[in-house]
Design a protein around this motif. Structure first.
Motif, mmCIF file in Angstrom:
data_model
loop_
_atom_site.group_PDB
_atom_site.id
_atom_site.type_symbol
_atom_site.label_atom_id
_atom_site.label_comp_id
_atom_site.label_asym_id
_atom_site.label_seq_id
_atom_site.Cartn_x
_atom_site.Cartn_y
_atom_site.Cartn_z
ATOM 1 N N LYS A 109 -36.831 12.653 -45.453
ATOM 2 C CA LYS A 109 -36.824 13.316 -46.758
ATOM 3 C C LYS A 109 -38.258 13.643 -47.133
ATOM 4 C CE LYS A 109 -35.063 12.974 -51.481
ATOM 5 N NZ LYS A 109 -34.284 12.146 -52.444
ATOM 6 N N THR A 110 -38.546 14.926 -47.327
ATOM 7 C CA THR A 110 -39.899 15.353 -47.653
ATOM 8 C C THR A 110 -39.841 16.653 -48.435
ATOM 9 O OG1 THR A 110 -42.103 15.781 -46.714
ATOM 10 C CG2 THR A 110 -40.208 16.633 -45.487
ATOM 11 N N ASN A 117 -36.979 20.950 -51.164
ATOM 12 C CA ASN A 117 -36.582 19.711 -50.492
ATOM 13 C C ASN A 117 -36.196 19.979 -49.042
ATOM 14 O OD1 ASN A 117 -36.873 17.957 -52.724
ATOM 15 N ND2 ASN A 117 -34.874 18.593 -53.524
ATOM 16 N N GLU A 124 -34.395 17.643 -46.005
ATOM 17 C CA GLU A 124 -33.779 16.347 -45.744
ATOM 18 C C GLU A 124 -32.932 16.397 -44.482
ATOM 19 O OE1 GLU A 124 -31.822 14.221 -48.987
ATOM 20 O OE2 GLU A 124 -32.482 15.806 -50.358
ATOM 21 N N THR A 125 -32.846 15.256 -43.800
ATOM 22 C CA THR A 125 -31.846 15.060 -42.751
ATOM 23 C C THR A 125 -31.210 13.697 -42.960
ATOM 24 O OG1 THR A 125 -33.426 14.076 -41.182
ATOM 25 C CG2 THR A 125 -33.105 16.465 -41.066
ATOM 26 N N THR A 126 -29.967 13.562 -42.521
ATOM 27 C CA THR A 126 -29.273 12.280 -42.596
ATOM 28 C C THR A 126 -29.657 11.428 -41.383
ATOM 29 O OG1 THR A 126 -27.366 13.148 -41.381
ATOM 30 C CG2 THR A 126 -27.343 13.358 -43.783
#
Length: 208
Positions: A41-42, A57, A59-61
């Motif tokens: 998350k960045t 944003n 994000e990856t899970t």
């Protein structure tokens, strides 16, 4: 996010109880492994049609996948290796929400055993390399021809990383590794991710 990283650290800690025989080894080795990585998350810098910069944003899970490692143990106390990991997950980047994402990681680093014989062989890992994420938000289309080329349906972002980790070798062939990876993608804030690998190594020992 912190809870997921805690689970990864707990998994590797469980293997400290394994009473298996092992020795630090020399020579060429190949390692096939499965991988689990915490989510990323960045913030990523974007530019609008007027040339104004703004942050979105990225994000990856949590991702699942695997890879292959190859290296050489120059002695019982030091070795070098290359590693390739591929992981699949879900991701979001700005207006692209909850789509399929894939991550490619290349590591080039050193493996340093803390002991040379005993029931378990703990070792340290230090590496650096390339980090690449691809988001698929439609049907991938690539065109190359007169006037240049373009692609649609895919967004990708690359960068570099540095990692520190701990490993545990058991039964001469099984390896369990946990790494803290500091990732800096292009035009993003740096972020730290936890990666956990479980693999089987094939050693070609006795090389002079």
């Amino acid at each position: 996010m912190r809870k997921k990283n805690f689970y990864l650290i707990t998994l590797v800690s469980l293997f400290v109880c394994f009473p298996l025989f092992s020795n630090a080894q020399e020579g060429l080795f190949f390692n096939l492994h499965g991988s689990v990585q915490g989510g990323l998350k960045t913030l990523s810098a974007e530019t609008d049609l007027n040339g104004k910069s703004y942050m979105v944003n990225l994000e990856t899970t949590m991702g699942w996948g695997g890879g292959v490692m190859m290296g050489f143990g120059f002695s019982e106390n030091f070795g070098l290796y290359m590693n390739y990991d591929f992981l699949g997950q879900k991701g979001s980047w700005g207006e692209t929400k909850n789509v399929s994402a894939s991550t490619f990681i290349f590591d080039l680093g050193a493996r340093i055993p803390f002991s040379t014989e005993g029931n378990l062989i703990p070792y340290g890992l230090v590496n650096g390399g390339y980090y690449y994420i691809s988001f698929t938000y439609g049907t991938p289309t690539i065109y190359i021809g007169p006037g240049g080329g373009y692609s649609s349906g895919v967004n990708s972002l690359g960068g570099v990383h540095g990692s520190l980790g701990l490993g545990l070798q058991t039964s001469k062939n099984w390896d369990f590794q946990i790494l803290a990876t500091r990732v800096k993608l292009k035009d993003t804030d740096a972020v730290t991710i936890i990666r956990f690998n479980v693999g089987y190594s094939f050693w070609i020992t006795g090389l002079d």
